[in-house]
Structure formats: C-alpha cells, structure tokens
Design an enzyme around this catalytic site. Structure first.
Site, PDB file in Angstrom:
ATOM      1  N   GLY A   1       0.778  -1.216   0.006  1.00 38.96           N
ATOM      2  CA  GLY A   1      -0.158   0.087   0.038  1.00 38.96           C
ATOM      3  C   GLY A   1       0.769   1.417  -0.017  1.00 38.96           C
TER       4      GLY A   1
ATOM      5  N   GLU B   1      -5.122  -6.144  -5.201  1.00 40.69           N
ATOM      6  CA  GLU B   1      -3.878  -6.937  -5.086  1.00 40.69           C
ATOM      7  C   GLU B   1      -4.530  -8.414  -5.432  1.00 40.69           C
ATOM      8  OE1 GLU B   1      -0.580  -6.916  -4.135  1.00 40.69           O
ATOM      9  OE2 GLU B   1      -0.879  -9.040  -4.141  1.00 40.69           O
TER      10      GLU B   1
ATOM     11  N   CYS C   1      10.944  -2.057  -9.399  1.00 43.31           N
ATOM     12  CA  CYS C   1      12.293  -1.926  -8.404  1.00 43.31           C
ATOM     13  C   CYS C   1      13.685  -2.694  -8.991  1.00 43.31           C
ATOM     14  CB  CYS C   1      11.797  -2.119  -6.919  1.00 43.31           C
ATOM     15  SG  CYS C   1      11.434  -3.621  -6.697  1.00 43.31           S
TER      16      CYS C   1
HETATM   17  N1  SAM Z   1       2.581  -1.049  -4.907  1.00 46.09           N
HETATM   18  C1  SAM Z   1       3.100  -1.656  -3.818  1.00 46.09           C
HETATM   19  C2  SAM Z   1       3.622  -0.611  -2.734  1.00 46.09           C
HETATM   20  O1  SAM Z   1       3.916   0.473  -3.235  1.00 46.09           O
HETATM   21  O2  SAM Z   1       3.442  -0.968  -1.531  1.00 46.09           O
HETATM   22  C3  SAM Z   1       3.984  -2.773  -4.166  1.00 46.09           C
HETATM   23  C4  SAM Z   1       3.570  -3.686  -5.287  1.00 46.09           C
HETATM   24  S1  SAM Z   1       4.778  -5.131  -5.267  1.00 46.09           S
HETATM   25  C5  SAM Z   1       6.036  -4.275  -6.260  1.00 46.09           C
HETATM   26  C6  SAM Z   1       4.032  -6.048  -6.557  1.00 46.09           C
HETATM   27  C7  SAM Z   1       2.761  -6.575  -6.235  1.00 46.09           C
HETATM   28  O3  SAM Z   1       2.303  -7.278  -7.388  1.00 46.09           O
HETATM   29  C8  SAM Z   1       2.722  -7.710  -5.102  1.00 46.09           C
HETATM   30  O4  SAM Z   1       2.014  -7.232  -4.122  1.00 46.09           O
HETATM   31  C9  SAM Z   1       2.480  -9.059  -5.787  1.00 46.09           C
HETATM   32  O5  SAM Z   1       1.725  -9.747  -4.626  1.00 46.09           O
HETATM   33  C10 SAM Z   1       1.572  -8.515  -6.750  1.00 46.09           C
HETATM   34  N2  SAM Z   1       1.646  -9.634  -8.008  1.00 46.09           N
HETATM   35  C11 SAM Z   1       2.242 -10.606  -7.832  1.00 46.09           C
HETATM   36  N3  SAM Z   1       1.744 -11.346  -9.184  1.00 46.09           N
HETATM   37  C12 SAM Z   1       0.701 -10.576  -9.611  1.00 46.09           C
HETATM   38  C13 SAM Z   1       0.201 -10.702 -10.922  1.00 46.09           C
HETATM   39  N4  SAM Z   1       0.317 -11.839 -11.497  1.00 46.09           N
HETATM   40  N5  SAM Z   1      -0.813  -9.905 -11.344  1.00 46.09           N
HETATM   41  C14 SAM Z   1      -0.775  -8.619 -10.493  1.00 46.09           C
HETATM   42  N6  SAM Z   1      -0.182  -8.488  -9.339  1.00 46.09           N
HETATM   43  C15 SAM Z   1       0.683  -9.530  -9.077  1.00 46.09           C
END
Ligand code: SAM
Length: 451
Positions: free
Chosen positions: A111, A131, A228
């Site tokens: 988040g 999510e 990232c």
């Molecule tokens: N935006 C968040 C933040 O600023 O706190 C961080 C997001 S993190 C880099 C990427 C997210 O994408 C994770 O929570 C992960 O569970 C989710 N994710 C994993 N596989 C996915 C998929 N196939 N489609 C969409 N989201 C996915």
C-alpha cells in the site's frame, strides 16, 4: 549481507555501467537511507528531516527509529516508504492534476503507492487498490484503514477481471512484481531468488498485467509503470513493447538535473531510473505514458450481485453524528455493517463493489445495535471522525504503547462507556470502560508484539 550479488547480474551491470559499476556494487553493500511520507490529512506537521526532492510529503530521517514503538506510526500520521518510489508523485503531478482523479493501482500491496495516490486524489477522487494475492490484500486493507482518507476501495482480483471496467480510470498504475534487483541492498532473499530465467518470467508476466491494465485506462489518461529492478528486459523493453502495441505517447515529464536520475528512452517514451549510488534511495525504474485515441462509450459493468442496502433516516442520522462533515457523506449497509462514503464517489464504489471482489471500501463505520452505532476501528482511523462523538482519553506514551499491545489498562484513565483513545491528539482506536473494567478494543491482528 552474506549472499553475494549474482554473478550474471554483476557481469551485465559491468557491461552497462562500465567504470561506474563498482560504485553501484559498493552502494548495494552499504546502508539503506530511511525515509517516511507524512499524511497531510492527519497532521500539518511534517517530521523534521531532509526533504525528498520529488515528493512534497517525503522526508529522510537521520537514522532508523524503532517505528513499532511510535504511536504516531500506528495512528497513520506517516508511512515508512523508501524515497525513490515516492517519485510516482512527480510523475503524476507533471502529467495531470491528480485531485479528483479515478486511479487504479493494479499491484497495490502493501500500500505504499496506494496511500500516496489516495493523498493526491483527495476526497473527491477514488483509488481502487487491487492486490491479487489474498493474504497481501488483507495487509493492504489494514494500511488503507490506517491511512484514513476514506477514498479507497481495496479489491482482490486478477488483472484480467478489470476487462469489465473498460476506459474507466484517469490513471492506472502498474507497480509490477519484478526480479527485485533494486532490493539487493535490503534483502538477502532478493539476491538468492534472482536468476536470468526469473527476469524473463517476470517480464512476460509484466506484459500480461500491462495489457490488462491498458484496457481499464481512458484515452487521455496516464499509465504509470514501475519496477524495483535495473534490467532493461523488465524496464525499457517492456515500455517499448507497450509503445509498439498500443496507441500512446510520452506524458512529458521533466526532471531537474540535480536529482541525478538516469534518463533513457524506449520508442519515444522517457524512462527514469534511480541508481542507489547516484540518488538517495533504493533502485527504482518508472515511466509515465499517455493513452491516445478517442474515448468510447462508458460501459457500466454488470453487477454480479447486490451488496449495498440503504439505511433508514434514523440510522443515517446515527451514522452521521460520528463524522465531521456528514453533508459530504453517504452511508450504506453491506451485510450487517455500516459504511461511509464520500457522496461524490458513492455511485462508482457501488458499481465497482458489486462487480469486483472487494474486501474493503470507504470507511467502515461499525454495526448498529438498537439504533446505536458500535464504532469500528476503521472509524477511529478516519481523518474526519467527529472527535466529540465519544469521550476522548488522551494517553501518555507508556499507556499508549500498552494499549497498542492490547494489554490491560487501569480504569482511571477512561470515562464510563466508549472512549476514543488518543496519543498527542491522534486517534489510536477504541476502549470501553464498564465500571472498573476496561475493554481494550484495539484489533488483535494489529497488536504490537515486540514493544
Ligand atoms: N505497489 C506496492 C507498494 O507500493 O507498496 C508494491 C507492489 S509489489 C512491487 C508487486 C505486487 O504485485 C505484489 O503485491 C504482488 O503480490 C503482486 N502480484 C504478484 N503477481 C501478480 C500478478 N500476476 N498480477 C498482478 N499483481 C501481482
């Protein structure tokens, strides 16, 4: 850190950065800077510290405090967020006026960016924080409640489900799951799990997410893509793929040279990369793209079920007395629970809420028993809860920590009945005194364990 940097990663970076590579490797073995982003809806006093140049709410802290023992953290007055990722504020503000926007954050947990988008969109805007992983969506909902603006809907859907909301959003953010090279400084796990195959797998998954997300964006709207990680396969190559396959253009973001952000280009779209040896933050990549074309007819998704029901006048009056500006709000019931929404986005929330798998939205007010509201924790976290709706019990630091650890508290600090527990003027939650007994109503799942 005991795990070495992966050899293939080291070789690739040497080719790309040349003599500068050693400075990056040294930075990846060093300490991470600490930064927080304050919540202007809850405090007008930013924490003291050096400003994060690309985010008006970001501050670097001189050292890492023990955040768990700070009641202000639990009150949602700030979010601990690494500085580079706060750059999405600059990307958005440079491309459009975010206030009042409908924003979809497709990969939202835990988040960090959703709370930032909620701040930027304001009460007239709406953020759909999605999510796909259920357990992570629950953490996301906890953080959204704590942030307390009341303009967010948390959903737990696969990106493909957004096909039912074509051209709905002014902004769609894809903060994609990635191979995490930018996390090599912070996380040993990121170093161990990295492989060239993982990079390819992530890039293919990112393109699938981008394609689904693109459909939900209106023409003229802004897509913010970020990772990232440093490699071009997941970064520039995916932006180039997007530009070749969809009608879009660069959103026109400029950055001052002194920010030291590396700029590249992919099919005419400018891309921004944060290298930890050049900027004060973790590794981060982002680009901002405008969708071209003419807007089609807005399609309302077909509701899969009806979940919202209206309150009676009396029930509405009871809910209204707990909020500071009830004239801006609309109350509704989902199951046996009352929720509050800003009037302006209630119709959208209702529409999306009956289509997607929504796990939280607006402000959970509580439940009505014999016409009286038993307030929910989320209401205490709402920035515009009416402070005189219940007696305030202002706790000193030691008692506030005991409260947050869900320990017993002495009755003398509380008035008979429901109390809003505060620390330095900021709400932490509820406690109910009945005679000499105090019910500590702080949610069990949020209770701090190591004080
Ligand atoms: N935006 C968040 C933040 O600023 O706190 C961080 C997001 S993190 C880099 C990427 C997210 O994408 C994770 O929570 C992960 O569970 C989710 N994710 C994993 N596989 C996915 C998929 N196939 N489609 C969409 N989201 C996915």
């Amino acid at each position: 850190m005991t795990a070495p940097l992966p050899a293939e990663f080291v070789a690739r970076v040497r080719t790309e950065l040349g003599t500068e590579a050693d400075a990056l490797f040294a930075a990846l073995e060093g300490e991470s800077p600490v930064s927080v982003r304050w919540n202007p809806y809850k405090t007008i006093l930013p924490p003291s510290g050096e400003e994060v140049p690309w985010n008006r709410y970001g501050r670097y802290l001189p050292e890492r405090p023990y955040f768990t023992a700070d009641p202000m953290f639990h009150a949602g007055t700030y979010y601990v967020q690494e500085a580079s990722s706060m750059f999405v504020e600059h990307l958005l503000r440079s491309a459009m006026e975010p206030e009042g926007a409908r924003i979809l954050d497709m990969c939202a947990a835990p988040g960090g960016k959703s709370t930032l988008y909620a701040t930027l969109a304001g009460a007239e805007g709406l953020v759909v924080a999605n999510e796909v992983v259920r357990s992570r969506a629950a953490t996301l909902a906890d953080n959204i409640r704590k942030w307390g603006i009341g303009n967010v809907l948390v959903s737990n859907n696969d990106p493909s489900h957004f096909a039912g909301l074509p051209e709905w959003f002014d902004v769609v953010a894809v903060d994609a799951p990635c191979s995490g090279e930018g996390m090599f400084r912070k996380s040993e796990e990121a170093r161990r799990e990295w492989s060239e195959a993982a990079v390819e797998m992530c890039a293919a998954r990112q393109r699938r997410i981008l394609a689904d997300a693109w459909k939900a964006l209106r023409p003229g709207g802004i897509m913010i893509y970020s990772t990232c990680t440093f490699n071009r396969t997941e970064d520039e190559d995916n932006i180039a793929w997007l530009a070749r396959n969809f009608d879009c253009e660069d959103a026109g973001v400029e950055v001052p040279e002194e920010w030291n952000i590396a700029i590249s280009e992919a099919e005419g779209i400018r891309c921004f990369r944060f290298w930890p040896h050049r900027t004060k933050g973790e590794g981060f990549f982002a680009a901002s793209i405008r969708k071209c074309g003419q807007k089609g007819r807005t399609v309302r998704p077909k509701a899969r079920r009806t979940i919202f029901t209206d309150l009676t006048r009396k029930e509405t009056a009871e809910a209204a007395r707990w909020t500071g500006q009830p004239e801006l709000m609309r109350f509704a019931r989902i199951g046996d629970t009352v929720y509050g929404y800003y009037y302006i986005n209630y119709a959208d929330i209702r529409c999306i809420g009956e289509y997607l798998n929504v796990i939280y939205s607006g402000v959970c007010m509580g439940q009505l028993f014999n016409g009286s509201l038993k307030p929910d924790h989320s209401l205490a976290m709402f920035h515009d809860m009416y402070p005189y709706a219940a007696t305030t019990s202002a706790l000193p630091i030691e008692s506030a920590i005991r409260y947050l650890a869900k320990e017993e508290l002495t009755a003398d600090m509380f008035a008979e009945g429901m109390n809003i527990v505060t620390f330095q003027g900021h709400a932490l939650g509820w406690a109910k005194r009945i005679g000499r007994r105090v019910n500590n109503l702080y949610p069990k799942q949020l209770a701090i364990i190591n004080k």
